[in-house]
Design a protein around this motif. Structure first.
Motif, short mmCIF file in Angstrom:
data_model
loop_
_atom_site.label_atom_id
_atom_site.label_comp_id
_atom_site.label_asym_id
_atom_site.label_seq_id
_atom_site.Cartn_x
_atom_site.Cartn_y
_atom_site.Cartn_z
N SER A 33 -2.46 -6.43 6.57
CA SER A 33 -1.73 -5.27 7.08
C SER A 33 -2.69 -4.22 7.61
O SER A 33 -2.44 -3.60 8.65
CB SER A 33 -0.86 -4.69 5.97
OG SER A 33 -0.16 -3.57 6.42
N THR A 41 5.37 4.49 6.62
CA THR A 41 5.36 3.13 6.07
C THR A 41 4.02 2.79 5.45
O THR A 41 3.94 1.93 4.56
CB THR A 41 5.68 2.07 7.14
OG1 THR A 41 4.68 2.12 8.19
CG2 THR A 41 7.05 2.32 7.76
N GLU A 90 3.69 1.26 1.74
CA GLU A 90 2.93 0.05 1.44
C GLU A 90 1.88 0.31 0.36
O GLU A 90 1.75 -0.48 -0.59
CB GLU A 90 2.25 -0.46 2.70
CG GLU A 90 1.38 -1.69 2.44
CD GLU A 90 0.75 -2.20 3.72
OE1 GLU A 90 1.25 -3.19 4.25
OE2 GLU A 90 -0.25 -1.61 4.15
N HIS A 102 2.96 -1.60 -3.04
CA HIS A 102 2.11 -2.77 -3.32
C HIS A 102 1.11 -2.47 -4.45
O HIS A 102 0.73 -3.38 -5.19
CB HIS A 102 1.38 -3.22 -2.07
CG HIS A 102 2.27 -3.97 -1.11
ND1 HIS A 102 3.24 -4.86 -1.53
CD2 HIS A 102 2.32 -3.98 0.26
CE1 HIS A 102 3.85 -5.37 -0.48
NE2 HIS A 102 3.31 -4.84 0.61
#
Length: 217
Positions: free
Chosen positions: A53, A111, A115, A119
């Protein structure tokens, strides 16, 4: 506006990446194989996804989606396979190498906070690692999640029908029975992650937990 927002968000993301790297540095090999809160992913897989990512650019994301037939799960699986090495500490070194990157898919910068926080907990909670996240930035991530459809990774439908109140910030959202919790707990719940019933209080807590949350094993 975008530059000012980035100046606020990226330092937080970079700090969260480093904090996670520090937490993972002394893990026993077996811990890397522990199930995360992400379905079908272990701890090592989640770290590989975070590397993937961090490296993803807006143009690269579009090219990848085309290659994956616009299947997000398929694209994520490809990314994890590409970034995951045979030795967890090698994967961790790769994560360290991308820590300060500001690449992003074509999505709201919030976002990146979602994340980093979600996460981070996907990994920490199964391993019983505690982190005090910055509540005001978690609230920013939560504000994004509750206004964004589940279809594109948000939690709007999960939050609908409830009054969510963060006990560590001034965050409040929605109408309905009140559910009180730390901002990070509400963010996890809005992101489809399991939280314990005793993390939630308020008139709507029990019903919210029963309707939307599966108790962690």
């Amino acid at each position: 506006m975008k530059e000012r927002l980035g100046a606020l968000i990226w330092p937080v993301v970079h700090d969260e990446r480093q904090a996670l790297i520090d937490d993972l540095a002394s893990l026993e090999p077996a811990a890397w194989r522990a199930n995360s809160l992400c379905l079908r992913w272990d701890v090592h897989d989640v770290v590989a996804h975070l590397i993937d990512s961090a490296e993803t650019t807006r143009l690269g994301f579009i090219q990848r989606m085309l290659a994956a037939g616009f299947n997000f799960d398929r694209d994520n699986a490809v990314g994890v396979t590409r970034e995951k090495t045979a030795e967890p500490l090698e994967t961790l070194a790769k994560f360290q190498a991308v820590r300060l990157r500001t690449s992003t898919p074509p999505a709201a910068l919030a976002t990146r906070l979602v994340e980093a926080f979600v996460h981070g907990e996907d990994i920490r909670r199964p391993l019983k690692i505690i982190r005090d996240y910055p509540p005001e930035h978690v609230a920013t991530a939560l504000g994004y999640q509750v206004k964004t459809s589940v279809k594109i990774g948000g939690g709007k439908e999960i939050a609908q029908g409830w009054r969510l109140v963060a006990t560590d910030t001034g965050f409040e959202h929605g109408d309905g029975p009140e559910v009180h919790a730390l901002a990070i707990t509400l963010l996890l719940a809005a992101s489809g992650r399991p939280v314990a019933a005793n993390e939630l209080t308020g008139p709507g807590a029990a019903a919210f937990h029963a309707a939307t949350i599966k108790e962690p094993a």
